[in-house]
Structures are given as structure tokens and as C-alpha cells.
Write an enzyme that holds these catalytic residues in place. Structure first.
Site, short mmCIF file in Angstrom:
data_model
loop_
_atom_site.label_atom_id
_atom_site.label_comp_id
_atom_site.label_asym_id
_atom_site.label_seq_id
_atom_site.Cartn_x
_atom_site.Cartn_y
_atom_site.Cartn_z
N ARG A 1 0.80 -1.23 0.00
CA ARG A 1 0.00 0.00 0.00
C ARG A 1 0.83 1.28 0.00
O ARG A 1 1.89 1.33 0.62
CB ARG A 1 -0.92 0.01 1.24
CG ARG A 1 -1.98 -1.07 1.15
CD ARG A 1 -2.71 -1.27 2.46
NE ARG A 1 -3.76 -2.30 2.29
CZ ARG A 1 -3.53 -3.61 2.32
NH1 ARG A 1 -2.32 -4.08 2.54
NH2 ARG A 1 -4.52 -4.48 2.13
N HIS B 1 -0.76 -2.43 -4.57
CA HIS B 1 -0.16 -3.29 -5.59
C HIS B 1 -0.14 -2.67 -7.00
O HIS B 1 -0.51 -3.32 -7.99
CB HIS B 1 -0.89 -4.64 -5.65
CG HIS B 1 -0.73 -5.49 -4.41
ND1 HIS B 1 0.36 -5.44 -3.59
CD2 HIS B 1 -1.55 -6.44 -3.87
CE1 HIS B 1 0.23 -6.32 -2.60
NE2 HIS B 1 -0.93 -6.93 -2.74
N HIS C 1 3.69 -12.74 -5.44
CA HIS C 1 2.53 -12.88 -4.54
C HIS C 1 1.98 -14.30 -4.53
O HIS C 1 0.76 -14.49 -4.48
CB HIS C 1 1.47 -11.86 -4.96
CG HIS C 1 0.52 -11.47 -3.88
ND1 HIS C 1 -0.28 -12.37 -3.22
CD2 HIS C 1 0.25 -10.26 -3.33
CE1 HIS C 1 -1.02 -11.72 -2.33
NE2 HIS C 1 -0.71 -10.44 -2.38
N ASP D 1 -0.77 -9.79 8.66
CA ASP D 1 -0.70 -9.14 7.35
C ASP D 1 0.31 -8.00 7.50
O ASP D 1 -0.05 -6.83 7.41
CB ASP D 1 -2.09 -8.64 6.95
CG ASP D 1 -2.17 -8.24 5.48
OD1 ASP D 1 -1.12 -8.25 4.82
OD2 ASP D 1 -3.27 -7.90 5.02
N GLU E 1 5.84 -12.53 0.87
CA GLU E 1 6.17 -11.61 -0.23
C GLU E 1 7.40 -10.81 0.17
O GLU E 1 7.30 -9.90 0.99
CB GLU E 1 4.99 -10.66 -0.47
CG GLU E 1 3.66 -11.34 -0.71
CD GLU E 1 2.49 -10.43 -0.33
OE1 GLU E 1 2.43 -9.28 -0.78
OE2 GLU E 1 1.62 -10.89 0.43
C1 GAL Z 1 -1.27 -8.73 0.33
C2 GAL Z 1 -1.69 -7.70 1.34
C3 GAL Z 1 -3.07 -8.04 1.83
C4 GAL Z 1 -4.04 -8.19 0.67
C5 GAL Z 1 -3.47 -9.15 -0.36
C6 GAL Z 1 -4.30 -9.23 -1.61
O1 GAL Z 1 -0.01 -8.39 -0.19
O2 GAL Z 1 -0.76 -7.67 2.39
O3 GAL Z 1 -3.54 -7.04 2.72
O4 GAL Z 1 -4.29 -6.95 0.10
O5 GAL Z 1 -2.19 -8.75 -0.73
O6 GAL Z 1 -5.56 -9.74 -1.37
#
Ligand code: GAL
Length: 371
Positions: free
Chosen positions: A103, A128, A202, A274, A336
Site C-alpha cells: 500500500r 499493488h 505474490h 498481514d 512476499e
Molecule cells: C497482500 C496484502 C493483503 C491483501 C493481499 C491481496 O499483499 O498484504 O492485505 O491486500 O495482498 O488480497
């Protein structure tokens, strides 16, 4: 008799010169088309016959087939059987994410006094690289020949001001699938204007096999004595917090589910794990995951500063993946590797700026075995 002898001699020569029939290391098949670009499925097979499948739609990993401790093979990553399923499905499964993975607060950052505005696609924030980030573009493919292992290079030119980011950026993601069951990902980035970036992969993992239950019994170790606390929108508060004495202490292995329901502020804000863990940066393995039923073991080795450990808190079961299996709540985990979220707005975090003339190079390895 003489003819037979000659035939036999020829076979011996062919075998010893390695010119005999050889297993194809990388198979390329048309999968579909997206916005005029051809999308392929690439099947990489290593010496033990273990299979890694990639696609140039988002430079994704879509299948990792590995034996358990009894030799039974299963796919351990999320993906879709069909091209249409993939395009309609979750954007990020297995994808290379950029220009900025994770973010950026309120979709704004400033570079040399100029404010840049990014698409907002996650509450008030940009996530992203926006809705059309690198996860959903068609990359160029080069099957790298004359290598020891199956190797595929994806390249993409991200144009100046794509999703609001300055500079034409050339990005390369080179995947190597070794005989040691390692996925080696080598990233190379250059730009023609000063810009910011954060690149990651991811992939979601479930070492029981994707779609076979949750990951709460997976035993996780992360060599990180600090993590990045966040607010309720998952934007970092700007500090690092020691993991010691908290449910974020994975410096020794713990089951993902062991402390996940504890009444700890960051587990509440994150709706589970997260968060970015800041690697202690030893020269060894940075993280491991062990799944005791199958015995599958995964090691993560990276030169990036940290890793976003996300345990599938936003999965709902609505995504139907390989073999018609739903990907339920917390049925996959992501590790990630990369920089901290929102670094362009966070002076205390390592810089994510790339200048013209510089080349960013980075390697992350996911290595699989059984115990
Ligand atoms: C991750 C992120 C999560 C969510 C996910 C996508 O990288 O940390 O919060 O957004 O991607 O669903």
C-alpha cells in the site's frame, strides 16, 4: 551383423554426447489472449520430474507440483486451470506485483517536490500498483536456452506515468527451476527518470496441497526480530516494533494458528497476520514453513529487506481454483519479499527510490524439500 554393430555404436555415441532424446525442459502452450497480447502457459520440468508452471499474464507462478514425504505429488500454490478462470479470478495469485507492491497511503507520494497521484483501489489507499498493475499485464517471454535448469525470462516495459508513477521502467523477472526444487526469481529493474518501486511475487502456498484445508497448522519461522506495526487501513505507523514477547515472534518456529486469535492490537488491526517482518539479514535462510502431515518444507532466502507475511485473511472461498477447489479463509499464506508498505512516505524506512543509470537487482529463492 555389421549393420547392428554400427547401430549400437551410434547409440553409445549419442548417449555419451548427450544428444539422445532429452526431456523437454520448458514447454510453451498458448493459453489465451488478453487485450491483444498472447498469453502462454510454460511448463518447466526438473530432473526429478517435478513441475513448475508459469504464465506471462502477470509473470505468474500458477502451479508447483511436489512430492510429500511418501512421494505423493500435489500442487502447493494457488492458481486456475483455465485462462478465463485466471483472468476473472484473484488478481494476485502467484503474480509479480509492481510498480509498488503493497500500500501507498492515500495514493500519494512526493519526489523532488513533485506530488504524484496513484489510483485508489483499497479503502483510501493504492494497493499493488493499482488495478492494472504488473500482475495484470502481458509480459514478453524468453525461454533461456543453454542453461543447466529450465529457465524463463519475463520482461515488461512499464511506461512513464503508468498508474501515476514517473519514468519508463524496464523490468525483468527471471525464473529458474532447479533440480534441487528451488524457484529462483531474479529481478532486474532500470528507469529513465527518478521513481519509486517495490517488486515482489505474490504466490500463495499451502503445503498440504492448494485447496486442501487451512494453513493454521503450518509451522513458520521468520528470522526477524522486528516487524512493522500498521493502522486499521494497514498503513505503517512508521516505527519498527520488536517481536519479542508477542504473537509476532516467529524467530523460532510456531504454528500460524497458535497465537492468531490473541487479543493483540496488531492482530486486530491486521485481521490476522498481514505485516512486514524486517529480516535480521543473516546470510542464511530468512524464513521457513513446515507442514507436519505431508512433511513438505519450504525455505525462503532473499536479499530484500523484509517479507510481508499474509495468511489469507481476505480469502472467502468464492475463488474456485485448480481442480474445482475453493480457496477458503486462511487456506493459503504468502511470504512476499520486499520493502515496507508506504516507504515513499515513511522517512525511517529504507529508500525505494531508483535513479536513471542505476540497476536494481534482487534475488528471492523458494526452496522445497521434505522432512
Ligand atoms: C497482500 C496484502 C493483503 C491483501 C493481499 C491481496 O499483499 O498484504 O492485505 O491486500 O495482498 O488480497
Amino acid at each position: 551383423m555389421r549393420k547392428n554393430l554400427i547401430l549400437l555404436l551410434c547409440c553409445v555415441v549419442l548417449i555419451f554426447t548427450g544428444c539422445g532424446p532429452k526431456q523437454e525442459m520448458v514447454k510453451k502452450e498458448l493459453f489465451g489472449t488478453y487485450k491483444g497480447g498472447e498469453v502462454y502457459l510454460l511448463t518447466l520440468t526438473n530432473k526429478d520430474g517435478n513441475v513448475l508452471k508459469l504464465t506471462n499474464f502477470g509473470a505468474r507462478i500458477t502451479w508447483i507440483e511436489l512430492p510429500d514425504r511418501n512421494g505423493n505429488k500435489d500442487n502447493v500454490t494457488f492458481g486456475f486451470d483455465t485462462f478465463d478462470g485466471m483472468v476473472a479470478g484473484d488478481r494476485y495469485f502467484g503474480a509479480v506485483v509492481g510498480r509498488y507492491a503493497n500500500r501507498i497511503a492515500r495514493g500519494k507520494f512526493t519526489l523532488d517536490g513533485v506530488e504524484y497521484t496513484l489510483p485508489i483501489n483499497n479503502g483510501p489507499n493504492s494497493l499493488h500498483g493499482g488495478p492494472d498493475g504488473w500482475h495484470s499485464v502481458v509480459w514478453n517471454i524468453e525461454i533461456v536456452e543453454k542453461t543447466e535448469y529450465p529457465t524463463v525470462k519475463f520482461t515488461y516495459r512499464s511506461p512513464d506515468m503508468e498508474a501515476g508513477y514517473p519514468g519508463n521502467m524496464d523490468v525483468e523477472a527471471l525464473y529458474t527451476w532447479t533440480d534441487n526444487n528451488e524457484i529462483i526469481i531474479d529481478y532486474t529493474l532500470t528507469t529513465d527518470k527518478k521513481t519509486v518501486f517495490n517488486i515482489t511475487n505474490h504466490a500463495y502456498f499451502n503445503l498440504h496441497g492448494a485447496g486442501n484445508g487451512d494453513i493454521l497448522d503450518h509451522e513458520l519461522m521468520i528470522k526477524a526480530s522486528r516487524f512493522v506495526p500498521v493502522d486499521t487501513f494497514l498503513i505503517p505507523t512508521g516505527e519498527y516494533r520488536p517481536v519479542a514477547g508477542s504473537p509476532f515472534d516467529f524467530t523460532t518456529p510456531h504454528k500460524v494458528g497458535e497465537r492468531i486469535n490473541e487479543n493483540y492490537d496488531q492482530l486486530i488491526f491486521g485481521k490476522g497476520y498481514d505485516h512486514t517482518f524486517v529480516f535480521d539479514n543473516t546470510d542464511e535462510v530468512d524464513a521457513t514453513v513446515y507442514e507436519p502431515v505431508s512433511g513438505r518444507f519450504m525455505e525462503v532466502i532473499s536479499d530484500q529487506p523484509g517479507v510481508q507475511f499474509y495468511c489469507g485473511n481476505f480469502l472467502t472461498g468464492k475463488m474456485i481454483g485448480h481442480g474445482g477447489k475453493p480457496y477458503n479463509y486462511r487456506s493459503g499464506l504468502c511470504l512476499e519479499t520486499g520493502h515496507c508498505p508506504d516507504s515513499p512516505n515513511q522517512p525511517a524506512f529504507p529508500s525505494t527510490v531508483l535513479n536513471p543509470g542505476e540497476t536494481f537487482k534482487s534475488r528471492t529463492i523458494y526452496r522445497f524439500s521434505v522432512k
